[in-house]
Design a protein around this motif. Structure first.
Motif, short mmCIF file in Angstrom:
data_model
loop_
_atom_site.label_atom_id
_atom_site.label_comp_id
_atom_site.label_asym_id
_atom_site.label_seq_id
_atom_site.Cartn_x
_atom_site.Cartn_y
_atom_site.Cartn_z
N ILE A 158 0.47 -1.26 -0.04
CA ILE A 158 -0.20 -0.01 -0.03
C ILE A 158 1.29 1.29 0.13
N ILE A 159 1.83 1.37 1.22
CA ILE A 159 3.22 2.18 0.65
C ILE A 159 3.26 2.83 -0.80
N PHE A 160 3.76 0.99 -0.70
CA PHE A 160 4.81 1.72 -2.37
C PHE A 160 4.12 2.66 -3.01
N CYS A 161 2.64 1.48 -3.81
CA CYS A 161 1.86 1.97 -4.09
C CYS A 161 1.94 3.65 -4.43
N THR A 162 0.96 4.20 -3.02
CA THR A 162 0.51 5.32 -2.72
C THR A 162 1.31 6.32 -2.75
N ILE A 221 -3.77 6.94 5.69
CA ILE A 221 -3.79 6.93 4.40
C ILE A 221 -4.28 7.00 2.78
N ALA A 222 -5.62 6.08 3.55
CA ALA A 222 -7.34 6.29 2.56
C ALA A 222 -8.03 6.84 2.81
N LYS A 223 -7.61 7.11 4.10
CA LYS A 223 -8.62 8.67 4.55
C LYS A 223 -8.25 10.10 4.34
N MET A 224 -7.16 9.50 4.84
CA MET A 224 -6.36 10.94 4.70
C MET A 224 -6.16 11.72 2.72
N GLY A 241 -9.17 15.09 1.38
CA GLY A 241 -8.72 16.21 0.05
C GLY A 241 -7.69 16.26 0.34
N VAL A 242 -6.42 15.59 0.99
CA VAL A 242 -5.01 16.00 0.89
C VAL A 242 -4.23 15.13 -0.11
N SER A 243 -3.01 15.99 -0.27
CA SER A 243 -2.86 15.68 -2.47
C SER A 243 -1.72 14.56 -2.02
N LYS A 244 -2.12 12.73 -3.08
CA LYS A 244 -1.04 12.12 -2.99
C LYS A 244 -0.13 12.25 -2.62
N PRO A 245 1.08 13.23 -3.18
CA PRO A 245 2.43 13.38 -2.66
C PRO A 245 2.31 13.28 -0.91
N VAL A 246 1.90 14.12 -0.79
CA VAL A 246 1.28 14.92 1.00
C VAL A 246 1.44 13.56 1.46
N VAL A 247 0.13 12.53 1.32
CA VAL A 247 -0.33 11.40 1.86
C VAL A 247 0.64 10.35 1.77
N GLY A 248 1.72 10.24 0.94
CA GLY A 248 2.67 9.30 0.92
C GLY A 248 4.06 9.32 1.40
N ILE A 249 4.24 10.83 1.27
CA ILE A 249 5.73 10.83 2.09
C ILE A 249 5.27 11.08 3.47
N GLY A 285 -1.19 12.25 16.03
CA GLY A 285 -0.58 13.24 15.46
C GLY A 285 0.02 12.97 14.60
N ASN A 286 0.31 11.75 13.87
CA ASN A 286 0.61 11.82 11.97
C ASN A 286 -0.76 12.36 11.45
N ALA A 287 -1.86 11.99 12.11
CA ALA A 287 -3.00 12.60 10.87
C ALA A 287 -3.30 14.28 11.33
N VAL A 288 -2.91 15.08 12.72
CA VAL A 288 -2.35 16.62 12.59
C VAL A 288 -1.17 16.77 11.34
N ALA A 289 -0.22 15.54 11.49
CA ALA A 289 0.71 16.10 10.61
C ALA A 289 0.39 16.45 9.50
N THR A 290 -0.05 14.99 8.80
CA THR A 290 -0.50 15.05 7.49
C THR A 290 -1.43 16.63 6.75
N VAL A 291 -2.23 17.27 8.03
CA VAL A 291 -3.49 17.85 7.10
C VAL A 291 -2.48 19.11 7.48
#
Length: 450
Positions: free
Chosen positions: A54-58, A277-280, A284-292, A390-396
């Motif tokens: 999942i991480i690889f594909c994202t 990853i799927a929910k972020m 509405g957060v972009s794929k690069p931001v979520v994936g990294i 913490g990771n959910a908040v960081a992604t936003v």
């Protein structure tokens, strides 16, 4: 579609029932309950099996579709800078609360407890150099077979940049990886139906092994730790989220409610990584931001683990009758900032990191780690929940700083107007693409063909 959503609703009600039943069995028949541990372990292993693909594909889909490599570097730099600051804040809060509570006084170190502490030190985390070298996999595919998140992240970034450099020639590969992503998310959705069984086994085993006596004697540090984690999430992270992104922390946590339930029942934040990853992306957060941000945060943004390391260190020192001076506490804080980066988001990693930190900093206190072994699993749940939040908040936040977030969609999703598809975990129509994504017609039409 509505009927399917109803079924997943009942699935998570079943998880709650399984947790309650597991606690009951743990208290009433502890001997039997301990033997149920493999059930919980098996479910977590099924989830972890899906993390690397999942991480690889994202990441490949996110990075490969961005025109400018500098944008990926900006996202990664912002994320790492934020992780370092927040880990330091979490460590400092743990020290302050630990000094106020002074946990550990009155407890006694027995021979058995000392042996338990020494055993944890044997499996302690490696040094910084070994940790950094460990990011490089032995082969291109070993990152997937060994389940190493950071190794998978490195391989995915290399593949993403390579596809980015290939231009139009790489687009068929990107579309193929898009199909694979839908496949692995569908498999994950199937695995989730085993969640009640896994939750029952995991909860029964931990309650049966711990018992009531250990909980009573160590209640002070448990309550103090849970309270500190709650203050950090709702006050520190909540304030940042409101001021920077304009998002209410309670709305975000409610949106991630099923993931928190999954973590609570398995005591592992990794069990919810694929769903985060799927929910972020759906948020509405972009794929690069979520994936990294999400995969990197699972190794570098461990706020709950940071609070645990400092409070547990003070607890052990107090219990051993050799409290740490202010100078030693500051020195330990600096050391733990580095040591906490080597702790993965899995059950037991925090305890091994604590033992490793004390062994390098104050070897005379290592035996005292055994005092906390009995309740570590219950504290592990608070660590995992805090790390996840913490990771959910960081992604936003990173999405907001890099302008890679659709704020209108965030409002709609958090208000419940755009429900998350629990049956596939993939939203083909979500605005996950970044603004400067390739606008090639073939790429635009690819999702519609699925």
């Amino acid at each position: 579609m509505a009927a399917r959503r109803d079924r997943t609703h009942y699935l998570y009600l079943a998880v709650i029932g399984a947790v309650v039943l597991g606690i009951a069995v743990g208290f009433l028949a502890p001997g039997v309950a301990v033997e149920l541990k493999p059930i919980g372990t098996g479910f977590v292993n099924l989830i972890k099996m899906m993390i690397s693909p999942i991480i690889f594909c994202t990441i490949v889909l996110g990075v490969g579709s961005v025109r400018k490599a500098a944008k990926v570097g900006a996202v990664g730099g912002l994320a790492l800078g934020y992780f370092l600051v927040m880990s330091t804040v979490a460590l400092a809060i743990g020290l302050v609360v630990g000094n106020i509570l002074e946990p550990g006084s009155g407890l006694h170190l027995t021979k058995d407890i000392a042996e338990a502490g020494a055993k944890q030190a044997e499996g302690a985390s490696e040094g910084t150099a070994d940790f950094l070298l460990g990011i490089i996999p032995k082969t291109l595919v070993s990152a997937f077979t060994e389940g190493q998140v950071l190794q998978t992240l490195l391989v995915a970034l290399l593949a993403g940049f390579a596809l980015q450099a290939m231009g139009a020639a790489g687009e068929p590969v990107l579309r193929g990886i898009g199909h694979i992503q839908r496949l692995v998310f569908r498999i994950l959705a199937m695995i989730m139906w085993a969640a009640p069984v896994g939750a029952f086994g995991a909860m029964a085993a931990v309650v049966g092994a711990t018992g009531v006596d250990a909980l009573k004697s160590l209640a002070v540090i448990m309550i103090g730790f849970y309270t500190t984690c709650a203050l950090f999430v709702f006050v520190v992270l909540g304030t940042l989220l409101r001021l920077i992104a304009g998002v209410n922390i309670f709305s975000l946590l409610k949106y991630l409610g099923r993931e928190f339930l999954l973590i609570l029942s398995t005591s592992s934040s990794e069990s919810a990584l694929p769903r985060l990853i799927a929910k972020m992306e759906h948020l509405g957060v972009s794929k690069p931001v979520v994936g990294i941000t999400v995969p990197t945060g699972y190794s570098f943004n461990l706020d709950g683990t940071a609070i645990y390391l400092t409070m547990a260190s003070l607890f052990v020192a107090e219990a051993m009758g050799d409290p740490l001076s202010i100078g030693e506490q500051v020195s330990l804080l600096v050391f733990m900032i580095i040591a906490s980066k080597g702790a993965a988001g899995v059950t037991g990693a925090g305890l091994a990191t604590l033992a490793g930190g004390l062994q390098s900093h104050r070897p005379d206190l290592v035996d005292g780690v055994g005092l906390i072994v009995g309740i570590d699993r219950f504290m592990s749940e608070a660590r995992a929940l805090t790390n996840f939040a913490g990771n959910a908040v960081a992604t936003v936040l990173v999405g907001t700083w890099t302008k890679e977030i659709d704020k209108a969609r965030v409002t709609e999703v958090l208000a419940g107007h755009v429900p998350f598809d629990e049956t596939t975990l993939v939203d083909d129509h979500a605005p996950a693409a970044v603004p400067d994504q390739r606008a090639d017609e073939g790429e635009e039409k690819a999702p519609a063909a699925v």
